[in-house]
Structures are given as structure tokens and as C-alpha cells.
Design an enzyme around this catalytic site. Sequence first.
Site: not given
Ligand code: NDP
Length: 248
Positions: A155, A168
Site C-alpha cells: 500500500s 495497517y
Molecule cells: P476488501 O476489503 O474489498 O477485500 C478484502 C478481502 O480480504 C475480502 O475477500 C475479505 O474476505 C478477505 N479477508 C479479510 N479478512 C480475512 C480473514 N480473516 N480470512 C480470510 N479472508 C479475509 O479489500 P480490497 O479489495 O480493497 O483490498 C485487497 C488488497 O489490496 C488488500 O491487501 C489491501 O490492503 C490492498 N490495497 C487496497 C487498496 C484499495 O484502495 N482498495 C489500496 C492499496 C492496497 P471477507 O469477504 O470474508 O471479509
Amino acid sequence: MNVPRNFMPEPDCMADRVVLVTGATRGIGRTVARDLAKHGATVLLHGRNAAALDSLHEEISGLGPEPAVAQLDLERAQGDEYRHLTEQIEERYGRLDGLLHNAGVLGDRSPIEHYDIALWQRVIHVNLNAGFILTRCLLPLLGRSGDASILFTTSGVGQRGRAYWGAYSVSKFGVEGLAQVLADELENTSVRVNCFNPGATRTGMRASAYPAEDPATLKRPEDLVRPYLFLLGPASRGITGQRFEFQA
Ligand code: NDP
């Protein structure tokens, strides 16, 4: 680093590759999983929620090779659940060609002074420790691929800390450190390790971090597919230990 501007993914660029995507049930992971399948990958769909995984499996079946579901709660899973998942992948596929560490949680946007201690530990565990455990378990299977890619998701707050990003931000610093150590250890092997910062993207996590922002001003997860195909597919062979940024 940036993905080469002239990289244009072939329709079958992921053929014969078995790729595990963590956090595939929503946001960026869901879109990337779908596109990997469309480009020929056998996608192992990771998530914690059985119903969400079923609906995702149904959506992706038919787009490409038959996907599989990998259910594991990264917050709660213990060693035997990781072992079970590893054995299942080994029995069914015998190897792994790609591992996308995408799952993550935001935690709280609050000053360190007031950060909830239990929440801090959960964020560090899901975003960093779980990625280490999964990687450690799956490394032997990745080693059996002639051309494996491990991709960590970082990130904008993973290299320079910013106020109120708490656990985070610290977890993403850790992710980048883990990727660098691993890349150095695996130099001169067929397993490459890189980090990718997708940048501001229209997902639930972004909306939680910036509730006042108009999501329509942000790129969609669909706009990220090209870099993920580059970094997880054969096009990035030989590139390791790098941090990539999304470039419009
Ligand atoms: P979302 O919150 O939309 O999705 C996160 C995903 O991680 C979901 O599928 C969620 O599952 C899963 N997850 C969270 N906790 C757990 C757990 N305990 N066990 C299994 N699965 C879990 O996030 P984004 O798509 O936005 O982010 C994806 C990645 O990109 C992350 O690593 C984020 O840090 C990174 N990122 C995102 C940015 C953005 O602007 N969106 C910018 C920079 C980095 P569930 O549906 O069960 O909660």
C-alpha cells in the site's frame, strides 16, 4: 517499478498455471480471480465465508478451468488447517505456480495512543503473520513449479508511515520486509517474489478508509487486471525482489 507499457496479455497467458488468490470473495481479489480464470488459470479461491465462496465458485466455473475453493479464516486458523489446505493442493495439483497474497483488513483509522490493542494484533496477524504462515506451508509446492510467482499486496502507507494508519501501515511495512527477505533467500531459484501496490481502488476497504470520498472518482478493480496478469504470469519471469506500483 512499473509494469511495461507494452505488456498486452494474451487470452491464454495463464494457461496451465495453478494460482491461489487469498481474499477472493470481494474487491480486488474477486476481480483478479475471475480474470485469471478467463486467461486460463486454475484458480484456487481463498476466503473465510462458505456462502461467499460458493457464489464465487459458481460465478467463475465455466470461465476457464474448473476452480477450487480454499476455505481458511486467516484470523483464527491454526497449524492443522494450513496443513490440511497444503495437503489438498498437493494431492490435487502436485504444485503451485502462483500465490497472490491479497486478503487484508484495514483495522481502525486512529492514533497509536488510542489504538485498540486487540484490534492491532488482529490486523498484524491477518495482514502479515498469516501471509508468512501460508507462504511457509506452500513454498515446497511453489518450488515444484518451474516458474512460480509469489505476489504480496502492499500500500502507499507500506514504505512511509502516515498518521492514523496504525496497524495497517505497520503490517504493510512488514509485508514489504517479508517479501524482500524471501526474494533474497530464493534468488537463483524458479520462485520469484514481488510486491504490488494497487493504489486507490473502488472497494469496500477504500470506502471504509475514506467514507466521504465519491467512489466514482476511483479506478475499479477491473482496471488492475493487466498488472496482476503480468506479475502472476510467465511475462514476469526473472523479475524478483521488486516493488511495483499501479500506473494508469
Ligand atoms: P476488501 O476489503 O474489498 O477485500 C478484502 C478481502 O480480504 C475480502 O475477500 C475479505 O474476505 C478477505 N479477508 C479479510 N479478512 C480475512 C480473514 N480473516 N480470512 C480470510 N479472508 C479475509 O479489500 P480490497 O479489495 O480493497 O483490498 C485487497 C488488497 O489490496 C488488500 O491487501 C489491501 O490492503 C490492498 N490495497 C487496497 C487498496 C484499495 O484502495 N482498495 C489500496 C492499496 C492496497 P471477507 O469477504 O470474508 O471479509
